[in-house]
Design a protein around this motif. Structure first.
Motif, PDB file in Angstrom:
ATOM      1  N   ASN A  23       0.809  -1.333   0.075  1.00  0.00           N
ATOM      2  CA  ASN A  23      -0.075   0.021   0.090  1.00  0.00           C
ATOM      3  C   ASN A  23       0.805   1.299   0.068  1.00  0.00           C
ATOM      4  O   ASN A  23       0.670   2.181  -0.505  1.00  0.00           O
ATOM      5  CB  ASN A  23      -1.003   0.186   1.246  1.00  0.00           C
ATOM      6  CG  ASN A  23      -1.894  -1.162   1.172  1.00  0.00           C
ATOM      7  OD1 ASN A  23      -2.432  -1.445   0.171  1.00  0.00           O
ATOM      8  ND2 ASN A  23      -2.230  -1.729   2.303  1.00  0.00           N
ATOM      9  N   ARG A  24       2.000   1.271   0.650  1.00  0.00           N
ATOM     10  CA  ARG A  24       2.954   2.207   0.868  1.00  0.00           C
ATOM     11  C   ARG A  24       4.411   1.844   0.360  1.00  0.00           C
ATOM     12  O   ARG A  24       4.974   1.030   1.184  1.00  0.00           O
ATOM     13  CB  ARG A  24       2.926   2.953   2.320  1.00  0.00           C
ATOM     14  CG  ARG A  24       3.891   4.251   2.152  1.00  0.00           C
ATOM     15  CD  ARG A  24       4.095   4.830   3.549  1.00  0.00           C
ATOM     16  NE  ARG A  24       2.918   5.614   4.057  1.00  0.00           N
ATOM     17  CZ  ARG A  24       2.508   6.824   3.658  1.00  0.00           C
ATOM     18  NH1 ARG A  24       3.810   7.494   3.257  1.00  0.00           N
ATOM     19  NH2 ARG A  24       1.491   7.559   3.872  1.00  0.00           N
ATOM     20  N   ALA A  25       4.756   2.325  -0.622  1.00  0.00           N
ATOM     21  CA  ALA A  25       6.170   1.896  -0.967  1.00  0.00           C
ATOM     22  C   ALA A  25       7.130   2.941  -0.856  1.00  0.00           C
ATOM     23  O   ALA A  25       6.805   4.169  -0.476  1.00  0.00           O
ATOM     24  CB  ALA A  25       6.103   1.776  -2.853  1.00  0.00           C
ATOM     25  N   TRP A  26       8.396   2.776  -0.779  1.00  0.00           N
ATOM     26  CA  TRP A  26       9.588   3.423  -0.363  1.00  0.00           C
ATOM     27  C   TRP A  26      10.559   3.417  -1.237  1.00  0.00           C
ATOM     28  O   TRP A  26      10.949   2.251  -1.908  1.00  0.00           O
ATOM     29  CB  TRP A  26       9.698   3.417   1.083  1.00  0.00           C
ATOM     30  CG  TRP A  26      10.716   2.425   1.184  1.00  0.00           C
ATOM     31  CD1 TRP A  26       9.966   1.022   1.617  1.00  0.00           C
ATOM     32  CD2 TRP A  26      11.976   1.903   1.588  1.00  0.00           C
ATOM     33  NE1 TRP A  26      10.961   0.130   2.020  1.00  0.00           N
ATOM     34  CE2 TRP A  26      12.145   0.561   1.979  1.00  0.00           C
ATOM     35  CE3 TRP A  26      13.032   3.011   1.434  1.00  0.00           C
ATOM     36  CZ2 TRP A  26      13.289   0.088   2.056  1.00  0.00           C
ATOM     37  CZ3 TRP A  26      14.425   2.273   1.635  1.00  0.00           C
ATOM     38  CH2 TRP A  26      14.581   1.004   1.969  1.00  0.00           C
ATOM     39  N   LEU A  27      11.329   4.299  -1.339  1.00  0.00           N
ATOM     40  CA  LEU A  27      12.661   4.273  -2.127  1.00  0.00           C
ATOM     41  C   LEU A  27      13.793   5.315  -1.528  1.00  0.00           C
ATOM     42  O   LEU A  27      13.338   6.130  -0.767  1.00  0.00           O
ATOM     43  CB  LEU A  27      12.558   5.024  -3.621  1.00  0.00           C
ATOM     44  CG  LEU A  27      12.147   6.059  -3.966  1.00  0.00           C
ATOM     45  CD1 LEU A  27      13.229   7.256  -4.220  1.00  0.00           C
ATOM     46  CD2 LEU A  27      11.397   6.247  -5.173  1.00  0.00           C
ATOM     47  N   ALA A  28      15.132   4.881  -1.565  1.00  0.00           N
ATOM     48  CA  ALA A  28      15.871   5.637  -1.095  1.00  0.00           C
ATOM     49  C   ALA A  28      16.682   6.564  -2.157  1.00  0.00           C
ATOM     50  O   ALA A  28      16.749   6.144  -3.311  1.00  0.00           O
ATOM     51  CB  ALA A  28      17.025   4.776  -0.391  1.00  0.00           C
ATOM     52  N   CYS A  29      16.986   7.925  -1.832  1.00  0.00           N
ATOM     53  CA  CYS A  29      17.643   8.857  -3.011  1.00  0.00           C
ATOM     54  C   CYS A  29      18.691   9.374  -2.300  1.00  0.00           C
ATOM     55  O   CYS A  29      18.764  10.065  -1.198  1.00  0.00           O
ATOM     56  CB  CYS A  29      16.662   9.488  -3.146  1.00  0.00           C
ATOM     57  SG  CYS A  29      17.216  10.894  -4.700  1.00  0.00           S
TER      58      CYS A  29
END
Length: 157
Positions: free
Chosen positions: A107-113
């Motif tokens: 439902n809630r995705a994430w990524l690092a930048c």
């Protein structure tokens, strides 16, 4: 741009080359030099071999121009070659990753930048991802875990 696809096993060297060049282009000036030294072509070749089953690419067979991975609830390693910038390669990969995540029940995705990767930050924000603050990411390297402070972006799917 055609849709994203799983790569052929024979594409591992091409993926490693794309990943290595794109990573250094985007990160060499903004991450600690110790990490840059650890990010050799061989390290990308090993990573591409180990992650081949979760890598998605765009481009012709044998000459991918973009790649990314989906792991659990995270979109990782979105890289596009310099020649594919300004095309819809990055958007195609990101949309594909979001679809895979959503189909997996996320439902809630994430990524690092990485801090200082302004082009990526603008792209993610334009694509509806929200910068929710800093986090420390544990990066796998040939010398063990390398801790890197990054931005965390999230998106409701």
């Amino acid at each position: 741009m055609k849709s994203a696809r799983y790569p052929e096993p024979t594409e591992v060297p091409a993926i490693a080359d794309l990943w290595w060049r794109s990573w250094h282009d985007a990160h060499a000036d903004i991450v600690p030099s110790t990490l840059v030294e650890l990010r050799t072509y061989e390290s990308f070749l090993n990573r591409a071999q180990n992650k081949i089953s979760i890598i998605r690419v765009v481009g012709s067979i044998g000459t991918p121009v973009g790649m990314c991975c989906v792991v659990d609830d995270e979109m990782q390693q979105l890289f596009v070659s310099a020649s594919a910038r300004g095309t819809d390669a990055a958007s195609t990969l990101l949309n594909d990753a979001e679809f895979i995540l959503q189909q997996s029940g996320v439902n809630r995705a994430w990524l690092a930048c990485s801090f200082g990767n302004a082009r990526a930050e603008r792209f993610y924000e334009k694509s509806g991802w929200i910068n929710v603050g800093k986090m420390v990411e544990d990066l796998e390297t040939s010398a063990g875990v390398f801790k890197l402070e990054t931005w965390r972006f999230e998106k409701e799917l």
